[in-house]
Design a protein around this motif. Structure first.
Motif, PDB file in Angstrom:
ATOM      1  N   GLU A 141       0.832  -1.209   0.000  1.00 30.60           N
ATOM      2  CA  GLU A 141       0.000   0.000   0.000  1.00 30.60           C
ATOM      3  C   GLU A 141       0.860   1.250   0.000  1.00 30.60           C
ATOM      4  OE1 GLU A 141      -4.093  -1.157   2.129  1.00 30.60           O
ATOM      5  OE2 GLU A 141      -2.407  -0.910   3.516  1.00 30.60           O
ATOM      6  N   LEU A 142       0.286   2.310  -0.550  1.00 30.65           N
ATOM      7  CA  LEU A 142       0.986   3.585  -0.698  1.00 30.65           C
ATOM      8  C   LEU A 142       0.115   4.718  -0.174  1.00 30.65           C
ATOM      9  CD1 LEU A 142       3.387   5.193  -2.035  1.00 30.65           C
ATOM     10  CD2 LEU A 142       1.917   5.367  -4.063  1.00 30.65           C
ATOM     11  N   GLY A 143       0.746   5.607   0.552  1.00 24.27           N
ATOM     12  CA  GLY A 143       0.109   6.866   0.945  1.00 24.27           C
ATOM     13  C   GLY A 143       0.870   7.996   0.286  1.00 24.27           C
ATOM     14  N   VAL A 144       0.149   8.940  -0.302  1.00 21.35           N
ATOM     15  CA  VAL A 144       0.755  10.062  -1.006  1.00 21.35           C
ATOM     16  C   VAL A 144       0.299  11.356  -0.349  1.00 21.35           C
ATOM     17  CG1 VAL A 144       0.949  11.282  -3.208  1.00 21.35           C
ATOM     18  CG2 VAL A 144       0.714   8.784  -3.184  1.00 21.35           C
ATOM     19  N   GLY A 145       1.271  12.181   0.008  1.00 21.56           N
ATOM     20  CA  GLY A 145       0.952  13.487   0.575  1.00 21.56           C
ATOM     21  C   GLY A 145       1.826  14.548  -0.041  1.00 21.56           C
ATOM     22  N   PHE A 146       1.292  15.766  -0.122  1.00 19.80           N
ATOM     23  CA  PHE A 146       2.105  16.874  -0.588  1.00 19.80           C
ATOM     24  C   PHE A 146       1.595  18.159   0.017  1.00 19.80           C
ATOM     25  CE2 PHE A 146      -1.326  16.607  -3.546  1.00 19.80           C
ATOM     26  CZ  PHE A 146      -1.588  17.898  -3.974  1.00 19.80           C
ATOM     27  N   ALA A 147       2.485  19.138   0.064  1.00 20.47           N
ATOM     28  CA  ALA A 147       2.155  20.467   0.559  1.00 20.47           C
ATOM     29  C   ALA A 147       2.892  21.468  -0.308  1.00 20.47           C
ATOM     30  CB  ALA A 147       2.566  20.615   2.023  1.00 20.47           C
ATOM     31  N   LYS A 148       2.212  22.564  -0.635  1.00 25.07           N
ATOM     32  CA  LYS A 148       2.788  23.540  -1.558  1.00 25.07           C
ATOM     33  C   LYS A 148       2.564  24.950  -1.035  1.00 25.07           C
ATOM     34  CE  LYS A 148       2.648  24.891  -6.400  1.00 25.07           C
ATOM     35  NZ  LYS A 148       2.065  24.637  -7.717  1.00 25.07           N
ATOM     36  N   CYS A 149       3.598  25.762  -1.146  1.00 26.50           N
ATOM     37  CA  CYS A 149       3.503  27.177  -0.815  1.00 26.50           C
ATOM     38  C   CYS A 149       4.293  27.933  -1.875  1.00 26.50           C
ATOM     39  CB  CYS A 149       4.064  27.464   0.574  1.00 26.50           C
ATOM     40  SG  CYS A 149       3.861  29.191   1.099  1.00 26.50           S
ATOM     41  N   GLY A 150       3.611  28.769  -2.651  1.00 26.69           N
ATOM     42  CA  GLY A 150       4.285  29.467  -3.737  1.00 26.69           C
ATOM     43  C   GLY A 150       4.826  28.461  -4.722  1.00 26.69           C
ATOM     44  N   ASN A 151       6.137  28.508  -4.972  1.00 26.82           N
ATOM     45  CA  ASN A 151       6.733  27.570  -5.924  1.00 26.82           C
ATOM     46  C   ASN A 151       7.536  26.464  -5.226  1.00 26.82           C
ATOM     47  OD1 ASN A 151       8.938  29.031  -5.089  1.00 26.82           O
ATOM     48  ND2 ASN A 151       9.660  29.537  -7.125  1.00 26.82           N
ATOM     49  N   THR A 152       7.275  26.241  -3.938  1.00 25.96           N
ATOM     50  CA  THR A 152       7.934  25.168  -3.184  1.00 25.96           C
ATOM     51  C   THR A 152       6.925  24.066  -2.896  1.00 25.96           C
ATOM     52  OG1 THR A 152       9.428  26.747  -2.119  1.00 25.96           O
ATOM     53  CG2 THR A 152       9.178  24.598  -1.056  1.00 25.96           C
ATOM     54  N   ILE A 153       7.322  22.829  -3.166  1.00 26.52           N
ATOM     55  CA  ILE A 153       6.444  21.692  -2.904  1.00 26.52           C
ATOM     56  C   ILE A 153       7.223  20.582  -2.211  1.00 26.52           C
ATOM     57  CG2 ILE A 153       6.826  20.656  -5.181  1.00 26.52           C
ATOM     58  CD1 ILE A 153       3.842  19.702  -5.023  1.00 26.52           C
ATOM     59  N   TYR A 154       6.570  19.956  -1.259  1.00 21.57           N
ATOM     60  CA  TYR A 154       7.089  18.770  -0.585  1.00 21.57           C
ATOM     61  C   TYR A 154       6.167  17.607  -0.925  1.00 21.57           C
ATOM     62  CZ  TYR A 154      10.300  21.412   2.404  1.00 21.57           C
ATOM     63  OH  TYR A 154      11.326  22.189   2.874  1.00 21.57           O
ATOM     64  N   VAL A 155       6.752  16.479  -1.273  1.00 21.09           N
ATOM     65  CA  VAL A 155       6.008  15.260  -1.542  1.00 21.09           C
ATOM     66  C   VAL A 155       6.507  14.199  -0.570  1.00 21.09           C
ATOM     67  CG1 VAL A 155       5.445  13.476  -3.245  1.00 21.09           C
ATOM     68  CG2 VAL A 155       5.798  15.850  -3.992  1.00 21.09           C
ATOM     69  N   VAL A 156       5.568  13.515   0.064  1.00 23.44           N
ATOM     70  CA  VAL A 156       5.897  12.441   0.994  1.00 23.44           C
ATOM     71  C   VAL A 156       5.111  11.204   0.575  1.00 23.44           C
ATOM     72  CG1 VAL A 156       5.767  11.632   3.389  1.00 23.44           C
ATOM     73  CG2 VAL A 156       6.319  14.032   2.913  1.00 23.44           C
ATOM     74  N   CYS A 157       5.784  10.074   0.497  1.00 23.88           N
ATOM     75  CA  CYS A 157       5.120   8.794   0.253  1.00 23.88           C
ATOM     76  C   CYS A 157       5.416   7.869   1.416  1.00 23.88           C
ATOM     77  CB  CYS A 157       5.593   8.161  -1.050  1.00 23.88           C
ATOM     78  SG  CYS A 157       4.916   8.979  -2.506  1.00 23.88           S
ATOM     79  N   ASN A 158       4.365   7.217   1.909  1.00 24.82           N
ATOM     80  CA  ASN A 158       4.506   6.193   2.941  1.00 24.82           C
ATOM     81  C   ASN A 158       4.127   4.844   2.353  1.00 24.82           C
ATOM     82  OD1 ASN A 158       3.391   8.610   5.238  1.00 24.82           O
ATOM     83  ND2 ASN A 158       5.398   7.659   5.324  1.00 24.82           N
ATOM     84  N   TYR A 159       4.837   3.803   2.789  1.00 21.88           N
ATOM     85  CA  TYR A 159       4.692   2.455   2.241  1.00 21.88           C
ATOM     86  C   TYR A 159       4.373   1.468   3.360  1.00 21.88           C
ATOM     87  CZ  TYR A 159       7.319   4.756  -1.470  1.00 21.88           C
ATOM     88  OH  TYR A 159       7.734   5.633  -2.447  1.00 21.88           O
ATOM     89  N   ASP A 160       3.431   0.571   3.087  1.00 23.64           N
ATOM     90  CA  ASP A 160       3.075  -0.457   4.051  1.00 23.64           C
ATOM     91  C   ASP A 160       2.942  -1.787   3.331  1.00 23.64           C
ATOM     92  OD1 ASP A 160       2.389  -1.481   6.571  1.00 23.64           O
ATOM     93  OD2 ASP A 160       0.248  -1.267   6.151  1.00 23.64           O
ATOM     94  N   PRO A 161       3.620  -2.803   3.801  1.00 24.23           N
ATOM     95  CA  PRO A 161       4.700  -2.759   4.787  1.00 24.23           C
ATOM     96  C   PRO A 161       5.927  -2.016   4.246  1.00 24.23           C
ATOM     97  CG  PRO A 161       4.160  -5.050   4.168  1.00 24.23           C
ATOM     98  CD  PRO A 161       3.343  -4.149   3.324  1.00 24.23           C
ATOM     99  N   PRO A 162       6.747  -1.531   5.172  1.00 24.52           N
ATOM    100  CA  PRO A 162       7.953  -0.815   4.739  1.00 24.52           C
ATOM    101  C   PRO A 162       8.955  -1.742   4.072  1.00 24.52           C
ATOM    102  CG  PRO A 162       7.978  -1.123   7.118  1.00 24.52           C
ATOM    103  CD  PRO A 162       6.651  -1.630   6.628  1.00 24.52           C
ATOM    104  N   GLY A 163       9.869  -1.155   3.343  1.00 19.70           N
ATOM    105  CA  GLY A 163      10.935  -1.909   2.686  1.00 19.70           C
ATOM    106  C   GLY A 163      12.276  -1.643   3.324  1.00 19.70           C
ATOM    107  N   ASN A 164      13.319  -2.002   2.581  1.00 23.20           N
ATOM    108  CA  ASN A 164      14.703  -1.748   2.974  1.00 23.20           C
ATOM    109  C   ASN A 164      15.124  -2.486   4.245  1.00 23.20           C
ATOM    110  OD1 ASN A 164      15.175  -0.198   0.716  1.00 23.20           O
ATOM    111  ND2 ASN A 164      14.693   1.720   1.734  1.00 23.20           N
ATOM    112  N   TYR A 165      14.680  -3.744   4.360  1.00 23.50           N
ATOM    113  CA  TYR A 165      15.100  -4.580   5.481  1.00 23.50           C
ATOM    114  C   TYR A 165      16.411  -5.283   5.155  1.00 23.50           C
ATOM    115  CZ  TYR A 165      10.651  -4.043   7.899  1.00 23.50           C
ATOM    116  OH  TYR A 165       9.575  -3.534   8.563  1.00 23.50           O
ATOM    117  N   ILE A 166      17.309  -5.284   6.122  1.00 22.07           N
ATOM    118  CA  ILE A 166      18.603  -5.951   5.967  1.00 22.07           C
ATOM    119  C   ILE A 166      18.375  -7.426   5.620  1.00 22.07           C
ATOM    120  CG2 ILE A 166      20.691  -6.653   7.219  1.00 22.07           C
ATOM    121  CD1 ILE A 166      20.463  -4.042   8.795  1.00 22.07           C
TER     122      ILE A 166
END
Length: 177
Positions: A141-166
């Motif tokens: 599953e994926l969660g997508v979020g973003f926030a914008k002010c003027g010409n600056t934008i932040y994008v955040v994605c959350n993943y379930d279950p998470p990855g990058n396990y040793i």
């Protein structure tokens, strides 16, 4: 001016800066349909790259998107680039200034880390962790979020279950077909 008055003035100023940034985060987002369109672009880009690596498609999760949006707004308000601690989810973050941003732009920047991935030694690497999370087969599953002010934008994605396990990279990150 006393220290007490100065502290009160600074607190009020910080409050207004945060309030203005949070209000700005809605500029350019005129409707819920626009938000859903951006989320869909991000999801489609993920699934395009995942298909290249024989990873199953992700599905959007509204609760994860709410979490990601809250974090994107926080990052915008504080002008920081940092991961949320102990969320229990995988997370990719992206910030851009200037120009129009398509939902696929952030995902492409994460995926482009593939150029530095060491396929002979599948493991976590600081410079490829975004790429491996994008194509991690175990994430569903994926969660997508973003926030914008003027010409600056932040994008955040959350993943379930998470990855990058040793010790799980060989099983979850396949070369492109």
């Amino acid at each position: 001016m006393s220290v007490k008055t100065l502290t009160k003035t600074m607190t009020v100023n910080v409050f207004y800066v945060i309030l203005i940034c949070l209000l700005c985060s809605y500029i350019g987002i005129s409707s819920a349909a626009s938000v859903k369109s951006f989320e869909q672009e991000v999801l489609d880009a993920h699934n395009f790259y995942r298909a290249r690596h024989n990873a199953p498609p992700l599905e959007l999760n509204d609760d994860l998107s709410d979490l990601a949006t809250d974090w994107a707004k926080y990052l915008l308000a504080t002008k920081r680039m940092e991961h949320r601690e102990n969320s229990g989810y995988g997370e990719n973050i992206y910030m851009a200034v200037g120009g129009d941003l398509d939902g696929s732009d952030a995902v492409k920047s994460w995926y482009d880390e593939i150029e530095d991935y060491n396929w002979r030694r599948p493991s976590f690497q600081m410079n490829t962790g975004h790429f491996t999370q994008v194509v991690w087969k175990g994430s569903k599953e994926l969660g997508v979020g973003f926030a914008k002010c003027g010409n600056t934008i932040y994008v955040v994605c959350n993943y379930d279950p998470p990855g990058n396990y040793i010790n799980m990279f060989q099983k979850n990150v396949s070369p492109a077909n």
